[in-house]
Every structure is written in structure tokens, then in C-alpha cells.
Design a protein around this motif. Structure first.
Motif, PDB file in Angstrom:
ATOM      1  N   PHE A  65       0.719  -0.878  -0.084  1.00 47.06           N
ATOM      2  CA  PHE A  65       0.234  -0.033  -0.068  1.00 47.06           C
ATOM      3  C   PHE A  65       1.204   1.418   0.014  1.00 47.06           C
ATOM      4  CE2 PHE A  65      -2.438  -3.561   1.906  1.00 47.06           C
ATOM      5  CZ  PHE A  65      -3.799  -3.698   1.398  1.00 47.06           C
ATOM      6  N   ASN A  66      -0.145   2.147  -0.396  1.00 46.68           N
ATOM      7  CA  ASN A  66       0.483   3.579  -0.136  1.00 46.68           C
ATOM      8  C   ASN A  66      -0.167   4.671   1.151  1.00 46.68           C
ATOM      9  OD1 ASN A  66       2.696   3.653  -2.600  1.00 46.68           O
ATOM     10  ND2 ASN A  66       0.984   3.923  -3.897  1.00 46.68           N
ATOM     11  N   LYS A  98      -1.263  -0.698  -3.856  1.00 41.85           N
ATOM     12  CA  LYS A  98      -0.465  -0.425  -5.217  1.00 41.85           C
ATOM     13  C   LYS A  98      -1.136  -1.564  -6.375  1.00 41.85           C
ATOM     14  CE  LYS A  98       3.344   0.490  -2.567  1.00 41.85           C
ATOM     15  NZ  LYS A  98       5.340   0.544  -2.843  1.00 41.85           N
ATOM     16  N   LYS A  99      -1.735  -2.403  -5.586  1.00 34.45           N
ATOM     17  CA  LYS A  99      -2.144  -3.819  -7.045  1.00 34.45           C
ATOM     18  C   LYS A  99      -2.983  -4.293  -6.353  1.00 34.45           C
ATOM     19  CE  LYS A  99       1.731  -6.408  -5.588  1.00 34.45           C
ATOM     20  NZ  LYS A  99       2.283  -8.037  -5.454  1.00 34.45           N
ATOM     21  N   LYS A 100      -4.154  -5.857  -7.351  1.00 33.25           N
ATOM     22  CA  LYS A 100      -5.118  -5.944  -7.203  1.00 33.25           C
ATOM     23  C   LYS A 100      -5.074  -7.425  -6.657  1.00 33.25           C
ATOM     24  CE  LYS A 100      -5.941  -8.016 -12.043  1.00 33.25           C
ATOM     25  NZ  LYS A 100      -6.770  -7.384 -13.098  1.00 33.25           N
ATOM     26  N   GLY A 101      -6.721  -7.849  -6.626  1.00 36.12           N
ATOM     27  CA  GLY A 101      -6.495  -9.117  -5.406  1.00 36.12           C
ATOM     28  C   GLY A 101      -6.749  -9.239  -4.772  1.00 36.12           C
ATOM     29  N   GLU A 128      -9.693  -4.066  -8.494  1.00 29.94           N
ATOM     30  CA  GLU A 128      -9.088  -3.436 -10.054  1.00 29.94           C
ATOM     31  C   GLU A 128      -8.386  -2.093  -9.189  1.00 29.94           C
ATOM     32  OE1 GLU A 128      -7.322  -3.412 -13.419  1.00 29.94           O
ATOM     33  OE2 GLU A 128      -9.013  -4.781 -12.683  1.00 29.94           O
ATOM     34  N   ILE A 129      -7.391  -2.288  -9.698  1.00 28.89           N
ATOM     35  CA  ILE A 129      -6.634  -0.800  -9.543  1.00 28.89           C
ATOM     36  C   ILE A 129      -6.302  -0.189 -10.746  1.00 28.89           C
ATOM     37  CG2 ILE A 129      -4.213  -2.246  -9.813  1.00 28.89           C
ATOM     38  CD1 ILE A 129      -3.633  -0.274  -6.790  1.00 28.89           C
ATOM     39  N   GLU A 148       2.583   4.963 -13.321  1.00 26.02           N
ATOM     40  CA  GLU A 148       3.078   4.263 -11.931  1.00 26.02           C
ATOM     41  C   GLU A 148       4.098   5.104 -11.046  1.00 26.02           C
ATOM     42  OE1 GLU A 148       4.381   0.422 -13.495  1.00 26.02           O
ATOM     43  OE2 GLU A 148       2.001   0.044 -14.591  1.00 26.02           O
ATOM     44  N   ILE A 149       3.983   5.020  -9.974  1.00 24.22           N
ATOM     45  CA  ILE A 149       4.555   5.984  -9.076  1.00 24.22           C
ATOM     46  C   ILE A 149       4.926   4.930  -7.740  1.00 24.22           C
ATOM     47  CG2 ILE A 149       5.654   7.538  -7.389  1.00 24.22           C
ATOM     48  CD1 ILE A 149       4.132  10.125  -9.883  1.00 24.22           C
ATOM     49  N   GLU A 150       5.839   4.403  -7.841  1.00 23.84           N
ATOM     50  CA  GLU A 150       6.376   3.394  -6.428  1.00 23.84           C
ATOM     51  C   GLU A 150       6.882   4.156  -5.383  1.00 23.84           C
ATOM     52  OE1 GLU A 150       6.962  -0.442  -4.981  1.00 23.84           O
ATOM     53  OE2 GLU A 150       5.802   0.242  -7.064  1.00 23.84           O
TER      54      GLU A 150
END
Length: 579
Positions: A65-66, A98-101, A128-129, A148-150
Motif C-alpha cells: 500500500f501507499n 498498489k495492486k489488485k487481488g 481493480e487498481i 506508476e509512481i512507486e
């Protein structure tokens, strides 16, 4: 007996309620969409005055997560029924997935009275992200772009890397993506890193391949929640041209720590400052020198405030010319920025040129670094001291340089005349050269024959009769007419060599020759002559040009741009006069 049992139960209830610790971790819901924010709520309840919280909340691994926000509140009250002190601490954390699922959220730990309490882990489901923006027509279902910004938790003016990736079911669509337009916004500074397309990754989500089309750095210049706007690109085909737009990304920009030095402005990174004299000659009073302030390092180098040279009665300083040599680095823009100052010493002797104090914030060590002032010590000489200090060799060199600058001495490139040795003799080359020589000899004979015939024709023609006085004066003027183009070429060379004293002497010589051509002795008489024969407009241009030449001649500092404009004005006016 019954009263004793009731009394015992009350005692057990009070003992159980006394010293009770409750710790819980909850979310507002169990299933989220890609754009939703996951809100975690941590509640710690201490029932009893003897309970002491020894550690803060130890959060689980939240790397998926952010963290975009957090806050906490503590409430204390006394339960009137049991006369027990109750302390309740509530903390909330806002997360962006940051991702789905399914993502697992682990346990929160806290230590109370030397005992560790923890919550139970649980899963949250992210549907869905990725934020999809449609194209025109039927392309929206098979292609979209994502930014995308990490690292979204950064300091103000610190760099973060953004990657622009295109997803498509049809790999042929990747070659159609062109003209990526980076975002522009007042609260961020954007610098491109690369527009080279990467290799196509066929293993992206949703049976779609992906390709990186751009990488750029974002420097937020204000704290708080900063939103990076969408990036657009064109998708061109033979039939039409469409536009594709990426998602927006929110950054959690932290304020810089307190306790910054007074000289700190906005430099974030790791830098070094130096100052040096770029002029190699001896420093003379009232003569300009070039002093360069160089800032090198890595960070927000193109957007930071540079340290300036402090004004002083010992010298006069002018606005600098900025030169940048910057390229993308790992933690920001890396390279050097040169501020080229023109400084004119005002007095002979030691002169100390000082810059402003400079400080920067190092995000790696989370501390401010104060570099202080940089000082350049110079020694200026008067004109008499410069002349006295010259050696015999320097005087000979000066005379030689003056001669070489004054006299045109073309040099032959003798290396082009060198004949290369051949290991084998070629008869074809010999016969070709003989044929060329014979041809040149025949052309020479024909030319001499043509000259003899032309001389005979001239002798047979009658001599030209004498003309009027006006015609005779015109012929004399043509004889005395100055080749103005030679002056123009010479002035151009002097301007390029920055030999400005010789430049203005040549201008006066050219003006005198032009006036002699029209039998005018002074510039004022020549202006009246131009007003009579060329018009008042040309005469007024001549008067203004003479004044401008005198102003530029005695100006203490001459710029190449100003001399270029002056030469253009001279060529334009004297070309009209000499027609």
C-alpha cells in the motif's frame, strides 16, 4: 449461603474488569474497488489506572500500500458504575493499494505492562487498481495507459520517478503510440528521463501486454497531498489519430523538518559549491573579469535557487549568464550549473569576492547541511603596474600578436599538395594528364587570339568626346569611390575577434573615406549633403548612427549581441549611401 455466592461473584467481576486490555484492528469494508481508499482503524482500550502503554503501535507490513494519511486521538474518562479509569486510543491510517487481488494485513502489536498484545490478521479484496481511460471508437477495450509512481511518500522538492506504461491486447498498437506530453502544473516540476520504449512485456495482467513509453522525474514544490495530473499521448494509424490519457497519481508530500538554517531556500539533495576566476590574464582595475559560481551535485538542481555574489564597494558585479550541464541521476537531476558573473574591480590591491551562504537538505540522512560562504581572493593591479610588470618576451609577443591581427597572411595547406607514393606506375593517369595539359594550352592560344581581335576593334572606334562638368565630377567620384564591402568584411573579422578598439578605429576610417568620396570634410556637412541628395530619412539615420557609435565606443562593457546589432546598422546605412 446465597448472599455469600452473590458477594463472591461481584468480587470476581470486579477483578476481571480491573486491568483489562482490549486491542482491535478493523477496516471500513472488506472489498474495495481500485480507486477506493482502505481505512484502517486501530483501537486500544485500557481499563484501569495501573495499565501503562510502553510502546507505540507496531504496524504490520504495508509495503503493498501507499500510506497517504494517518492520525490518532486519545480519550480518558472514569466509568461511574465501576469507578475505573478507562483510557482509549484510536488511530486511523488511510492506504492506497498498489495492486489488485487479495492482500493480507498482518497483526498490530503493542506492549502494555511488559505484556505484548496483538490483533488477528485478515484479508482485504481489491477488485481493480488500474485506472483505464478510453480511446475513441472500439480501441478503449483493448488499450489504455497507466502512470506508476512507486515512491509516493517524499519530502518537498525531493524527486520521485514516474513510469508511464501502455497496456494493450494487440501488440501492433504499441508502435502507434507517439508524442507523449508530460504533465504541467504549478506545484510540481517535471523533468524527462527517457522517452525510449522498452521491450514489450507479454505477461501483464488481464491477458494484456505492456510497454514502458516514458520515464520522468517529479519534484513537488509544496507539501500536503499533491496530485500529479494525467499524461497524454497520441495513437496514430493510417486512417485516424486518437488520444490516450493516463490516470492521476496522488503524492503524500511531507514538510521539510524544522530547524533549517536561515540561508536555506529550496535545495534538496546533496550539493557542493565552488567559485573561481575564469580569466587567465592579470586582473586590472576597471577591466572586466569572469567569475564563475559552480553548484554541482544531485537533487533538484535545475529548480533550486543558486547562491549569488554579494555586492561590495571593491567591485561591480552584473547579472550572471546561467549554463546547465544536467542529466538524470538515481535520486534526482545530476550534474552542475555554472553562473558566469562579469565583475569589474574598482581598486588596486587584494579583493575578496564572497557568495551568499548556501544550505541544503539531505533526504538520505534527514538533516540540513550548511556550506556557508565561498570566498575568492584576487589581487587587482593598476594599468601602470600592468605595464611595468611586463617582461621583454611579453612585449615582443604583444607586438607580434598585433602584427598578426593587423596583416592578412593566408597560409597554404602544403599537405594537400603532397603527392602520395604509388607502388605501381599507371600509364592511364599519365596520358590523362598530358591530354589535360594539351587542352589547357589550346584554350590559352584561343584566349590570346580573342584578346588581339578585341584590341584591334578598340583602336578602330572613335575616341569618346569630353563631357560636361557634372559628368567629369561623376567620373572623378567613381575613381575615388571606396570599396565599402572590404570594410564590411574587415569589421566582421574584428567583431568576431572582439578587437573593439580596432573595430571603432576602422569605422572612423571608413566614414572618412565615404565623406571624401562626396567631398565633405565633417560629419555635419555630410549630414546636410545626405539630406539634400538622399533624403531627410537617411540623414537622420546617419546622425543617430554616429551618436550610437560614440556611445558604444566609450561604454565600459561591450556585449557581443550589441556589437552584432551595431555592425548590422552600419552595413545597412552605408550600403544605402554608397549606391
Amino acid at each position: 449461603m446465597q448472599k455469600r455466592l452473590i458477594y463472591i461473584l461481584f468480587i470476581l467481576a470486579s477483578v476481571i474488569s480491573y486491568g483489562q486490555v482490549n486491542l482491535s484492528l478493523e477496516t471500513d469494508k472488506a472489498e474495495y474497488n481500485g480507486k477506493d481508499i482502505v481505512n484502517l482503524t486501530i483501537i486500544l482500550e485500557l481499563n484501569g489506572s495501573e495499565l501503562v502503554q510502553q510502546t507505540g503501535f507496531q504496524l504490520p507490513d504495508l509495503s503493498k500500500f501507499n500510506i497517504i494519511g494517518s492520525g490518532s486521538v486519545t480519550n480518558t474518562f472514569i466509568d461511574p458504575a465501576t469507578n475505573t479509569l478507562i483510557t482509549q486510543k484510536v488511530s486511523r491510517i488511510a492506504l492506497e493499494p498498489k495492486k489488485k487481488g487479495k492482500i493480507k494485513i498482518g497483526s498490530v502489536l503493542v506492549t502494555v505492562n511488559n505484556k505484548i498484545y496483538k490483533t488477528e490478521p485478515f484479508d482485504v479484496n481489491i477488485k481493480e487498481i488500474l485506472d483505464r481511460r478510453s480511446l475513441a471508437g472500439n480501441m478503449s477495450a483493448e488499450m489504455y495507459m497507466n502512470m506508476e509512481i512507486e515512491d509516493r511518500d517524499i519530502y518537498q522538492d525531493q524527486a520521485t520517478v514516474a513510469v508511464l506504461r501502455v497496456y494493450s491486447k494487440n501488440m501492433d498498437n504499441f508502435r502507434k503510440v507517439k508524442d507523449v506530453h508530460l504533465p504541467h502544473q504549478d506545484n510540481i516540476n517535471v523533468h524527462p528521463v527517457s522517452f525510449s520504449k522498452s521491450e514489450i512485456d507479454p505477461s501483464a495482467s488481464g491477458n494484456m501486454a505492456s510497454q514502458i513509453v516514458a520515464v520522468f522525474m517529479v519534484f513537488p514544490n509544496e507539501s500536503g497531498y499533491v496530485e500529479v495530473p494525467s499524461v497524454s499521448a497520441s495513437v496514430s494509424s493510417y486512417s485516424n489519430k486518437n488520444k490516450i490519457v493516463s490516470n492521476k497519481v496522488k503524492l503524500n508530500v511531507k514538510k521539510l523538518p524544522e530547524g533549517s538554517p536561515e540561508c536555506f531556500k529550496n535545495a534538496v539533495g546533496n550539493f557542493n559549491v565552488s567559485v573561481y576566476n575564469a580569466s587567465k590574464d592579470k586582473i586590472e582595475v576597471e577591466k572586466p573579469i569572469n567569475v564563475i559560481v559552480k553548484v554541482s551535485g544531485e537533487g533538484n538542481l535545475p529548480d533550486m535557487y543558486l547562491p549569488k555574489i554579494i555586492a561590495s564597494p571593491d567591485y561591480e558585479v552584473f547579472s550572471p549568464k546561467i549554463t546547465s550541464k544536467v542529466a538524470p541521476g538515481t535520486t534526482g537531476m545530476k550534474g552542475e550549473i555554472l553562473a558566469n558573473y562579469v565583475v569589474i574591480p574598482k581598486k588596486p590591491g587584494p579583493i575578496s569576492i564572497q557568495t551568499e551562504q548556501f544550505a541544503f537538505f539531505d533526504p538520505a540522512n534527514r538533516e540540513y547541511v550548511d556550506l556557508g560562504q565561498k570566498t575568492l581572493a584576487l589581487n587587482a593591479f593598476s594599468h601602470e603596474q600592468i605595464l611595468e610588470s611586463r617582461t621583454t618576451v611579453e612585449k615582443v609577443n604583444e607586438y607580434t600578436n598585433t602584427l598578426l591581427e593587423t596583416v592578412n597572411t593566408p597560409v597554404l595547406k602544403t599537405t594537400t599538395l603532397k603527392v602520395k607514393e604509388k607502388s605501381k606506375f599507371h600509364w592511364n593517369i599519365l596520358f590523362t594528364n598530358i591530354a589535360i595539359l594539351v587542352g589547357l594550352f589550346v584554350i590559352y592560344l584561343l584566349f590570346k587570339t580573342w584578346q588581339k581581335k578585341r584590341a584591334l576593334v578598340r583602336e578602330t572606334t572613335s575616341s569618346k568626346p569630353l563631357g560636361s562638368v557634372a559628368e567629369t565630377e561623376s567620373e572623378i567620384r567613381e575613381t575615388l569611390k571606396t570599396d565599402i564591402n572590404d570594410y564590411f568584411s574587415y569589421l566582421e573579422n574584428l567583431k568576431d575577434q572582439a578587437d573593439y578598439p580596432k573595430f571603432f578605429d576602422t569605422l572612423e576610417e571608413m566614414d572618412l573615406d565615404v565623406r571624401k568620396q562626396y567631398f565633405q570634410s565633417s560629419p555635419e556637412d555630410f549630414r546636410l549633403f545626405l539630406e539634400t541628395h538622399k533624403g531627410s530619412s537617411v540623414a537622420e539615420q546617419y546622425r543617430n548612427l554616429i551618436q550610437r557609435i560614440q556611445m558604444e565606443k566609450y561604454s565600459p562593457l561591450k556585449s557581443p549581441e550589441g556589437m552584432e546589432e551595431l555592425l548590422k546598422a552600419v552595413v545597412n546605412l552605408y550600403s544605402q549611401i554608397s549606391k
